[in-house]
Design a protein around this motif. Structure first.
Motif, PDB file in Angstrom:
ATOM      1  N   CYS A  19     -19.373   6.684  -1.213  1.00 21.81           N
ATOM      2  CA  CYS A  19     -18.505   5.683  -0.620  1.00 21.81           C
ATOM      3  C   CYS A  19     -18.549   4.376  -1.416  1.00 21.81           C
ATOM      4  O   CYS A  19     -17.506   3.788  -1.725  1.00 21.81           O
ATOM      5  N   ARG A  20     -19.752   3.932  -1.763  1.00 20.37           N
ATOM      6  CA  ARG A  20     -19.878   2.695  -2.547  1.00 20.37           C
ATOM      7  C   ARG A  20     -19.168   2.804  -3.881  1.00 20.37           C
ATOM      8  O   ARG A  20     -18.437   1.905  -4.303  1.00 20.37           O
ATOM      9  N   ARG A  21     -19.383   3.914  -4.547  1.00 15.46           N
ATOM     10  CA  ARG A  21     -18.810   4.082  -5.893  1.00 15.46           C
ATOM     11  C   ARG A  21     -17.289   4.246  -5.840  1.00 15.46           C
ATOM     12  O   ARG A  21     -16.583   3.811  -6.739  1.00 15.46           O
ATOM     13  N   LEU A  22     -16.766   4.879  -4.783  1.00 14.87           N
ATOM     14  CA  LEU A  22     -15.319   4.998  -4.645  1.00 14.87           C
ATOM     15  C   LEU A  22     -14.693   3.615  -4.466  1.00 14.87           C
ATOM     16  O   LEU A  22     -13.657   3.307  -5.078  1.00 14.87           O
ATOM     17  N   ILE A  23     -15.308   2.787  -3.646  1.00 11.85           N
ATOM     18  CA  ILE A  23     -14.806   1.430  -3.444  1.00 11.85           C
ATOM     19  C   ILE A  23     -14.775   0.677  -4.772  1.00 11.85           C
ATOM     20  O   ILE A  23     -13.782   0.010  -5.105  1.00 11.85           O
ATOM     21  N   GLU A  24     -15.850   0.791  -5.548  1.00 12.14           N
ATOM     22  CA  GLU A  24     -15.902   0.117  -6.845  1.00 12.14           C
ATOM     23  C   GLU A  24     -14.800   0.625  -7.770  1.00 12.14           C
ATOM     24  O   GLU A  24     -14.145  -0.159  -8.467  1.00 12.14           O
ATOM     25  N   PHE A  25     -14.586   1.930  -7.776  1.00 13.36           N
ATOM     26  CA  PHE A  25     -13.534   2.517  -8.619  1.00 13.36           C
ATOM     27  C   PHE A  25     -12.164   1.979  -8.224  1.00 13.36           C
ATOM     28  O   PHE A  25     -11.369   1.575  -9.087  1.00 13.36           O
ATOM     29  N   LEU A  27     -11.367  -0.755  -6.676  1.00 13.26           N
ATOM     30  CA  LEU A  27     -11.241  -2.171  -7.025  1.00 13.26           C
ATOM     31  C   LEU A  27     -11.032  -2.353  -8.520  1.00 13.26           C
ATOM     32  O   LEU A  27     -10.206  -3.169  -8.955  1.00 13.26           O
ATOM     33  N   GLU A  28     -11.769  -1.586  -9.330  1.00 10.67           N
ATOM     34  CA  GLU A  28     -11.612  -1.663 -10.783  1.00 10.67           C
ATOM     35  C   GLU A  28     -10.217  -1.235 -11.221  1.00 10.67           C
ATOM     36  O   GLU A  28      -9.699  -1.708 -12.241  1.00 10.67           O
ATOM     37  N   GLU A  29      -9.602  -0.341 -10.448  1.00 10.90           N
ATOM     38  CA  GLU A  29      -8.251   0.119 -10.754  1.00 10.90           C
ATOM     39  C   GLU A  29      -7.175  -0.887 -10.316  1.00 10.90           C
ATOM     40  O   GLU A  29      -5.993  -0.667 -10.553  1.00 10.90           O
ATOM     41  N   GLY A  30      -7.599  -1.952  -9.668  1.00  6.97           N
ATOM     42  CA  GLY A  30      -6.668  -3.005  -9.289  1.00  6.97           C
ATOM     43  C   GLY A  30      -6.030  -2.853  -7.925  1.00  6.97           C
ATOM     44  O   GLY A  30      -5.063  -3.561  -7.611  1.00  6.97           O
ATOM     45  N   HIS A  31      -6.541  -1.970  -7.083  1.00  6.13           N
ATOM     46  CA  HIS A  31      -5.978  -1.775  -5.752  1.00  6.13           C
ATOM     47  C   HIS A  31      -6.516  -2.818  -4.771  1.00  6.13           C
ATOM     48  O   HIS A  31      -7.617  -3.354  -4.953  1.00  6.13           O
ATOM     49  N   GLN A  32      -5.741  -3.094  -3.732  1.00  3.34           N
ATOM     50  CA  GLN A  32      -6.217  -3.922  -2.627  1.00  3.34           C
ATOM     51  C   GLN A  32      -6.919  -2.995  -1.635  1.00  3.34           C
ATOM     52  O   GLN A  32      -6.304  -2.043  -1.141  1.00  3.34           O
ATOM     53  N   VAL A  33      -8.184  -3.268  -1.374  1.00  2.00           N
ATOM     54  CA  VAL A  33      -8.990  -2.359  -0.554  1.00  2.00           C
ATOM     55  C   VAL A  33      -9.438  -3.049   0.723  1.00  2.00           C
ATOM     56  O   VAL A  33     -10.071  -4.110   0.688  1.00  2.00           O
ATOM     57  N   GLY A  34      -9.094  -2.447   1.862  1.00  8.36           N
ATOM     58  CA  GLY A  34      -9.654  -2.836   3.142  1.00  8.36           C
ATOM     59  C   GLY A  34     -10.787  -1.882   3.466  1.00  8.36           C
ATOM     60  O   GLY A  34     -10.697  -0.675   3.200  1.00  8.36           O
ATOM     61  N   LEU A  35     -11.871  -2.391   4.030  1.00  7.53           N
ATOM     62  CA  LEU A  35     -13.076  -1.582   4.205  1.00  7.53           C
ATOM     63  C   LEU A  35     -13.537  -1.574   5.656  1.00  7.53           C
ATOM     64  O   LEU A  35     -13.745  -2.634   6.261  1.00  7.53           O
ATOM     65  N   ILE A  36     -13.694  -0.370   6.203  1.00  2.91           N
ATOM     66  CA  ILE A  36     -14.295  -0.185   7.521  1.00  2.91           C
ATOM     67  C   ILE A  36     -15.661   0.459   7.307  1.00  2.91           C
ATOM     68  O   ILE A  36     -15.755   1.601   6.854  1.00  2.91           O
ATOM     69  N   VAL A  37     -16.708  -0.284   7.607  1.00  8.99           N
ATOM     70  CA  VAL A  37     -18.080   0.160   7.348  1.00  8.99           C
ATOM     71  C   VAL A  37     -18.691   0.728   8.618  1.00  8.99           C
ATOM     72  O   VAL A  37     -18.725   0.058   9.656  1.00  8.99           O
ATOM     73  N   LEU A  38     -19.179   1.945   8.551  1.00  6.31           N
ATOM     74  CA  LEU A  38     -19.954   2.538   9.640  1.00  6.31           C
ATOM     75  C   LEU A  38     -21.417   2.189   9.404  1.00  6.31           C
ATOM     76  O   LEU A  38     -22.054   2.727   8.490  1.00  6.31           O
ATOM     77  N   SER A  39     -21.955   1.291  10.208  1.00  5.66           N
ATOM     78  CA  SER A  39     -23.326   0.840   9.981  1.00  5.66           C
ATOM     79  C   SER A  39     -23.861   0.157  11.233  1.00  5.66           C
ATOM     80  O   SER A  39     -23.124  -0.549  11.928  1.00  5.66           O
ATOM     81  N   ASP A  40     -25.144   0.359  11.510  1.00  4.11           N
ATOM     82  CA  ASP A  40     -25.796  -0.346  12.610  1.00  4.11           C
ATOM     83  C   ASP A  40     -26.373  -1.682  12.159  1.00  4.11           C
ATOM     84  O   ASP A  40     -26.806  -2.488  12.971  1.00  4.11           O
ATOM     85  N   SER A  41     -26.405  -1.896  10.859  1.00  2.22           N
ATOM     86  CA  SER A  41     -26.922  -3.158  10.320  1.00  2.22           C
ATOM     87  C   SER A  41     -25.838  -4.231  10.386  1.00  2.22           C
ATOM     88  O   SER A  41     -24.669  -3.968  10.089  1.00  2.22           O
TER      89      SER A  41
END
Length: 368
Positions: A19-25, A27-41
């Protein structure tokens, strides 16, 4: 392109890394990314600061009301964003709810990492009403899903990006010590087959054969049982439990200090990213023919793949030691295989093909 990604970023398992690496990819490709994080932190992990927006949804099911409200808020945020594509990294009820709230113009893709699910698996139920397509991690997973009777959605495969290669690090083709040193990196869980590996090593010890030094990196629910088994098998001098392994340059340096990686999994695997990370540094593999692992060994003469049994792993250890001492492994050849099949360019090309035209990508007859 506007893209919403939803996934678990809490921890350093394969799904979280993917998931982290896909987001980085993206963003590097120039897309606008909205992120929904599944996390208890409360803290959203780093490396996401360039996303257009971020929102956190509790991961555990213990906070039902709070989680439900956050899902509704995330779904509203995503709908307002109007994504061209929604990507759920992993299967969850939360992602199905978000997917259903999106406008009909959004193409919705769910990505799965588990090999061989049955068609009535709870994780697959409801996907057809929420998503437009299902992406699995490796080609062999398509065939098995189809054989198991799943025909609910168009299928194709999309790779998971491993941790980035750290330049300047590589392993040696010959040991710098008089013994072969191998390592396991990962969670200490029942499906990882570490008990079989320890018993296979004990069998070598009883036969007075060459025995490798094994370092086990990671933690998990099986740790105490495996420590007790190591003690009872009298493997103390050649097996060490090293705890949590580092990342970044320190992790790369550590990995390159070994002569090979062992992964004796017995089930519930997709294509473990640790195998790809090891190959990136030129390390040969000793692993089992479980899940999508054969996808990383097909045409890879520097891998040894065995049955997930004491006998299979015992034979694999013997072959690994003989081949390594005979100079039969080539780190240059391993890295070339990795770059051709699992390198950033190869994986990026696959994702770009999907992003360019999702309906055609999942409709196409060529799934190889």
């Amino acid at each position: 392109m506007r893209i919403v990604v939803m996934g678990n970023l809490e921890g350093f398992g394969g799904a979280q890394t993917a998931c982290r690496r896909l987001i980085e990819f993206l963003l590097e490709e120039g897309h606008q990314v909205g992120l929904i994080v599944l996390s208890d932190s409360e803290k959203i992990p780093s490396r996401t600061e360039y996303c257009a927006w971020k929102i956190r949804v509790p991961f555990s099911s213990g906070r039902t009301l709070q989680k439900g409200l956050k899902i509704l808020l995330a779904a509203a945020k995503a709908r307002l964003f109007g994504p061209t594509i929604f990507i759920s990294v992993g299967l969850s009820r939360s992602s199905r709810m978000v997917a259903r709230a999106l406008p009909s113009s959004s193409w919705r893709v769910a990505q799965d990492f588990i090999f061989g699910r049955s068609s009535d698996d709870p994780a697959l139920l409801g996907l057809q009403a929420s998503f437009d397509a299902l992406a699995v991690q490796a080609p062999s997973m398509i065939k098995r899903l189809s054989e198991n009777g799943f025909h609910g959605l168009p299928l194709n495969w999309l790779p998971c990006f491993p941790e980035p290669f750290r330049h300047g690090f590589t392993c040696a083709d010959s040991p710098s010590q008089p013994f072969v040193q191998i390592a396991y990196f990962g969670r200490l869980a029942a499906n990882k087959g570490l008990d079989l590996l320890l018993k296979a090593m004990a069998k070598l010890l009883a036969e007075d054969r060459d025995l490798p030094v094994l370092h086990i990196w990671g933690d998990g629910p099986e740790r105490e049982r495996l420590l007790a088994l190591t003690h009872s098998l009298k493997l103390g001098p050649c097996v060490e439990f090293r705890g949590k392994y580092p990342d970044g340059d320190e992790g790369a340096r550590l990995m390159c200090g070994y002569n090979g990686i062992v992964l004796p999994s017995t089930g519930t695997e997709g294509l473990p990213l640790i195998l790809l990370e090891a190959m990136a540094y030129g390390l040969p593999l000793l692993t089992t023919n479980v899940g999508a692992i054969p996808d990383a060994c097909m045409g890879n003469i520097d891998s040894i793949m065995v049955d997930p049994s004491i006998g299979g792993i015992h034979s694999g250890l013997q072959r690994f030691i003989v081949r390594f001492k005979g100079g039969e492994f080539s780190s240059i050849r391993i890295r070339a295989y990795y770059e051709s099949n699992f390198g950033y360019d190869a994986m990026g090309s696959r994702w770009r093909e999907m992003l360019t035209d999702p309906p055609a990508f999942f409709k196409g007859d060529d799934k190889s």
